[in-house]
Every structure is written in C-alpha cells, then in structure tokens.
Design a protein around this motif. Structure first.
Motif, short mmCIF file in Angstrom:
data_model
loop_
_atom_site.label_atom_id
_atom_site.label_comp_id
_atom_site.label_asym_id
_atom_site.label_seq_id
_atom_site.Cartn_x
_atom_site.Cartn_y
_atom_site.Cartn_z
N ASP A 30 34.77 57.23 64.60
CA ASP A 30 34.78 58.52 63.91
C ASP A 30 34.11 58.47 62.53
O ASP A 30 34.35 59.34 61.68
CB ASP A 30 36.20 59.05 63.79
N ALA A 31 33.28 57.50 62.30
CA ALA A 31 32.61 57.33 61.00
C ALA A 31 31.69 58.51 60.69
O ALA A 31 31.27 59.24 61.59
CB ALA A 31 31.80 56.04 60.99
N VAL A 32 31.37 58.64 59.41
CA VAL A 32 30.43 59.67 58.96
C VAL A 32 29.33 58.98 58.16
O VAL A 32 29.60 58.16 57.29
CB VAL A 32 31.15 60.73 58.08
N HIS A 33 28.09 59.32 58.49
CA HIS A 33 26.91 58.81 57.77
C HIS A 33 26.21 60.02 57.18
O HIS A 33 25.73 60.89 57.92
CB HIS A 33 25.99 58.06 58.73
N GLU A 34 26.16 60.07 55.85
CA GLU A 34 25.58 61.23 55.16
C GLU A 34 24.27 60.87 54.47
O GLU A 34 24.11 59.74 53.99
CB GLU A 34 26.57 61.75 54.11
N PHE A 35 23.38 61.85 54.42
CA PHE A 35 22.10 61.73 53.70
C PHE A 35 22.10 62.80 52.61
O PHE A 35 21.63 63.92 52.85
CB PHE A 35 20.92 61.93 54.65
N PRO A 36 22.62 62.49 51.41
CA PRO A 36 22.72 63.51 50.36
C PRO A 36 21.38 64.08 49.89
O PRO A 36 21.34 65.21 49.43
CB PRO A 36 23.42 62.77 49.22
N PHE A 37 20.30 63.30 49.99
CA PHE A 37 18.99 63.81 49.61
C PHE A 37 18.34 64.40 50.85
O PHE A 37 18.04 63.68 51.81
CB PHE A 37 18.09 62.70 49.04
N ALA A 38 18.11 65.70 50.83
CA ALA A 38 17.54 66.39 51.98
C ALA A 38 16.12 65.91 52.24
O ALA A 38 15.30 65.82 51.34
CB ALA A 38 17.54 67.89 51.74
N THR A 39 15.87 65.58 53.49
CA THR A 39 14.54 65.18 53.93
C THR A 39 14.17 66.05 55.12
O THR A 39 14.93 66.08 56.11
CB THR A 39 14.52 63.70 54.35
N PRO A 40 13.06 66.78 55.05
CA PRO A 40 12.69 67.65 56.18
C PRO A 40 12.64 66.87 57.49
O PRO A 40 12.13 65.75 57.55
CB PRO A 40 11.29 68.15 55.79
N GLY A 41 13.20 67.46 58.51
CA GLY A 41 13.18 66.84 59.82
C GLY A 41 14.28 65.81 60.03
O GLY A 41 14.34 65.18 61.09
N PHE A 42 15.15 65.63 59.04
CA PHE A 42 16.23 64.65 59.16
C PHE A 42 17.54 65.38 58.95
O PHE A 42 17.66 66.20 58.05
CB PHE A 42 16.04 63.55 58.11
N PRO A 43 18.56 65.09 59.75
CA PRO A 43 19.83 65.80 59.60
C PRO A 43 20.54 65.40 58.31
O PRO A 43 20.31 64.30 57.79
CB PRO A 43 20.63 65.34 60.82
N PRO A 44 21.43 66.23 57.80
CA PRO A 44 22.17 65.88 56.59
C PRO A 44 23.27 64.85 56.84
O PRO A 44 23.75 64.22 55.91
CB PRO A 44 22.76 67.20 56.12
N ARG A 45 23.66 64.69 58.13
CA ARG A 45 24.73 63.73 58.43
C ARG A 45 24.79 63.44 59.92
O ARG A 45 24.32 64.24 60.74
CB ARG A 45 26.07 64.24 57.94
N TYR A 46 25.37 62.30 60.22
CA TYR A 46 25.76 61.96 61.59
C TYR A 46 27.26 61.85 61.59
O TYR A 46 27.84 61.22 60.70
CB TYR A 46 25.17 60.62 62.03
N ALA A 47 27.91 62.44 62.57
CA ALA A 47 29.36 62.38 62.70
C ALA A 47 29.70 61.52 63.91
O ALA A 47 29.46 61.93 65.04
CB ALA A 47 29.96 63.77 62.84
N GLY A 48 30.19 60.33 63.66
CA GLY A 48 30.60 59.43 64.74
C GLY A 48 29.57 58.39 65.08
O GLY A 48 28.37 58.55 64.86
N ARG A 49 30.08 57.29 65.62
CA ARG A 49 29.23 56.14 65.99
C ARG A 49 28.11 56.53 66.95
O ARG A 49 26.97 56.09 66.80
CB ARG A 49 30.12 55.08 66.64
N GLU A 50 28.43 57.38 67.92
CA GLU A 50 27.41 57.71 68.93
C GLU A 50 26.31 58.61 68.38
O GLU A 50 25.16 58.53 68.81
CB GLU A 50 28.06 58.26 70.19
#
Length: 134
Positions: A30-50
């Motif tokens: 259930d981990a969260v991986h966030e990308f605080p700096f917005a990059t076009p074409g890239f999501p702001p976060r991934y929710a979960g290992r999968e």
C-alpha cells in the motif's frame, strides 16, 4: 529486514538496471510514491506496489535513457528512524548519441519493516526531457 540505507542502495541498483520489478519489490503493498514536481506526461503519484511496477515498467520501457551510474549520493538522517533524505546525481546516456548527461535528484524515503511505505521523488523531469530531445 533492510535498513533505509540498504533500501536506497537497492533502489539505485534498480534504476541502473531499469528493473521495474526490482524497484517495485522494495515497496509495501500500500505504499505511495509521489512526484511533487509536475512533469508533463508523468503522473503525480503511484498508489501501491503494483502501480509503481506498472508505471515504471511503462516509463522505463518507453525511454531510450540508460542510467550509467548514480553518483554524488549524500544521505541525510532525520529524527525519524524510518526516514532518510538522499541527494544524488544520475549519469545517463542515450544509445546512439554522443555524450551523456547528468540529472540531479532528491528522494525522501520512509522505510518501515524493511519496505518503502512512502517516497517523495524530486527528479528533474525537464532535465531528462531536454537531454533526450537534443
């Protein structure tokens, strides 16, 4: 059980190997991986290992970039034993192009029971995009 520094070393190895599975296996379900700096074409976060696995498999699979090494790694301990802050420089290349490029990055990692539960990934997405398009 892996320490936060050991998780970071394996994280960097997965980057060098472009191994989405190697990276995702470091995460709690259930981990969260966030990308605080917005990059076009890239999501702001991934929710979960999968989501991490699928997202990195797609991103790394579509990218011609090859990570040659991760250098200038500086790890900052925090008052919270689960959290480290890691600065690094990714040295990369694009096959068939002369010369490489460097991209600075910063990771804030929270490791619990040997697995990543939260990552804040401050990567220079525009730096990567500019290096690929030159």
């Amino acid at each position: 059980m892996l320490s936060p520094r050991e998780v970071l070393a394996r994280y960097h190895q997965a980057m060098r190997d472009k191994s989405a599975d190697g990276l995702a296996d470091l995460y709690a379900p259930d981990a969260v991986h966030e990308f605080p700096f917005a990059t076009p074409g890239f999501p702001p976060r991934y929710a979960g290992r999968e989501e991490v696995r699928a997202g990195y498999r797609a991103a790394w699979g579509a990218s011609p970039v090859r990570v040659e090494e991760v250098r200038d790694v500086v790890v900052h301990e925090t008052r919270d034993p689960e959290v480290i802050v890691a600065e690094h420089t990714v040295v990369a290349s694009v096959p068939g192009r002369e010369g490489g490029f460097r991209v600075p990055g910063l990771l804030v990692l929270r490791v619990r029971d040997g697995l990543l539960v939260q990552v804040r990934d401050y990567m220079d997405g525009f730096g990567v995009r500019n290096a690929i398009s030159r």
